[in-house]
Design an enzyme around this catalytic site. Structure first.
Site: not given
Ligand SMILES: [Zn+2]
Length: 468
Positions: A378-379, A331, A113, A170, A340, A436, A336, A62
């Site tokens: 995912d990004h 995952e 996400s 999640d 953040h 992101h 991620d 992620d």
């Protein structure tokens, strides 16, 4: 590995000598590298096979864009290969989601996400916040439920698994076995934003309830807090989600030793923390300006009663293996989450742990060659590797952290879009946290059908690649 380290030392020495002699510095340094040899003939033959793979393992980091994977690579030693490098086929996926415009859907370049996970889970674009439901005019208007890749495997009588370091409710894990208009509707008591989708309203219930109802063969991660909530509608009203799952024959475990002891074919639910699972590494907080004096990360922070992502992956593969094949998603969620928070060591430790999970998948594939492994993110995120020797007016803007790598060098990471906590303060956690971004994400693959990831595709194309 030890040989590689020795070579590095010699290489640096040779480079210094080369500089003094005025010879090609670059070529001396490059000579000590082991250039990528590309896929072998056997790997090419297998990758172009038109046979449907028996087993598919999809590993998702992620927020693990090219900068996060590179930061982990450089921290470990610039010449040290990462496990993901063993997957010989690499491409890119665009990750844009959609947003409602006046009478039509418009591209949203910076997805969350939920919309990204829904893309590979269903093969369709949707709006942010949404879990495997089509788009609609607003978040509080539920979209159409879309069949997921996991549901396709279940329809075919194949086994399915879902493993994460986040809460299993999640967004990324949720997209496989639930359909929800707003991602926050994770447990029966979290349905304020999804009143039309509760069981008492005739809906499918919260994400936790839907995951329990799907009777996944293996569901492992964090999120006890959601499953301990009481069901408020339908035939299981008054029971917790855990009790509801257990009544259907699902076994429930809460620590690494109990997971280790599990065998047999009945479904397994393993929840190892109240919320997100513990981090592997810790380190300095990001600061503004030049940042902290470079330090190494502190490793080994995960409490032993919580299984590692690699241990969960290994166990899931052992439990899922069967004659008819399976689908497993794994995952690494906190790459991620720590990005953040502008936590460089947290982010890198989770990326390293994710690579250890890939190693488990490759090990399984060696003994089970009709297995396709796909790895992606995912990004992307706004984290960047920048110059370590900045001074004065060339200091990075925003927050940065300086790490001492295993090569003895300074790795400076900036978190350019972190929320500003004021002079001398840590970045604000949420919101606004580090963002992101809309950059394409890498996709790696190995095994039958791996060639499908080559080139630049869209994240929705993964649905078919994964067997949807
Ligand atoms: Zn995120």
């Amino acid at each position: 590995m030890a040989g590689e380290r020795r070579n590095l030392g010699l290489g640096v020495g040779a480079a210094i000598v080369a500089m003094g002699l005025g010879t090609a510095f670059g070529s001396v340094v490059l000579d000590r590298s082991d250039p990528a040899t590309g896929p072998s003939e056997a790997a090419l033959k297998k990758a172009t096979s038109t046979k449907t793979p028996k087993n598919v393992i999809f590993l998702i980091g992620d927020g693990m864009g090219v900068q996060e994977i590179t930061a982990a690579r450089y921290y470990q030693g610039a010449k040290e290969p990462l496990t993901v490098d063993k997957l010989p086929f690499t491409g890119f996926d665009t990750t844009w989601s959609v947003k409602p415009g006046s009478g039509k859907l418009l591209p949203d370049y910076n997805p969350d996400s939920a919309s990204t996970a829904s893309m590979w889970a269903t093969g369709r674009k949707t709006i942010d916040e949404r879990i495997s439901q089509g788009p609609s005019t607003a978040e509080d208007v539920p979209g159409k439920n879309l069949v997921t890749v996991l549901e396709r495997y279940q329809e075919r009588g194949q086994r399915v698994g879902n493993v994460t370091t986040a809460e299993v409710t999640d967004a990324s894990p949720a997209s496989l076995a639930s359909h929800m208009s707003v991602r926050a509707c994770q447990g029966p008591e979290n349905m304020d934003n999804c009143p039309l989708e509760t069981k008492q309203a005739g809906g499918l219930g919260s994400i936790a309830e839907q995951e329990a109802d799907h009777e996944l063969d293996v569901l492992l991660g964090g999120g006890q807090g959601r499953f301990e909530q009481t069901i408020t509608g339908g035939p299981d009203v008054g029971k917790t989600v855990i009790e509801s799952a257990q009544e259907n024959g699902t076994r429930y475990v809460t620590d690494a030793a109990s997971l280790d002891a599990v065998s047999g074919d009945e479904p397994v639910l393993g929840l190892f923390s109240t919320g997100t699972m513990a981090l592997e590494w810790s380190g300095p907080a990001a600061t503004t300006g030049k940042g902290n004096a470079p330090v190494a990360c502190t490793e080994g922070q995960r409490p032993p009663e919580q299984p590692s992502l690699a241990a969960m992956t290994k166990k899931a593969l052992e439990l899922l293996k069967n004659r008819k094949g399976f689908f497993l998603q794994v995952e690494g969620a906190s790459i991620d989450k720590q990005d953040h928070l502008a936590n460089a060591c947290g982010q890198i430790g989770e990326t390293v742990a994710f690579n250890r999970a890939i190693r488990q998948a490759l090990s399984f594939q060696r003994n089970n060659p009709r297995t396709l492994i796909v790895v992606s993110a995912d990004h992307s995120m706004a984290n960047q590797i920048v110059a370590e020797d900045s001074e004065g007016s060339t200091l990075p803007t925003g927050y940065s952290a300086n790490l001492r790598t295993r090569d003895g060098q300074t790795l400076t990471l900036t978190y350019g879009t972190s929320g500003y906590g004021g002079p001398g303060s840590a970045p604000t956690a949420s919101p606004p946290s580090q963002q992101h971004t809309g950059a394409v994400v890498p996709v790696w693959a190995k095994g039958p059908g791996a060639i499908k990831v080559l080139g630049t595709n869209d994240q929705t194309d993964l649905f078919k690649t994964l067997g949807g």
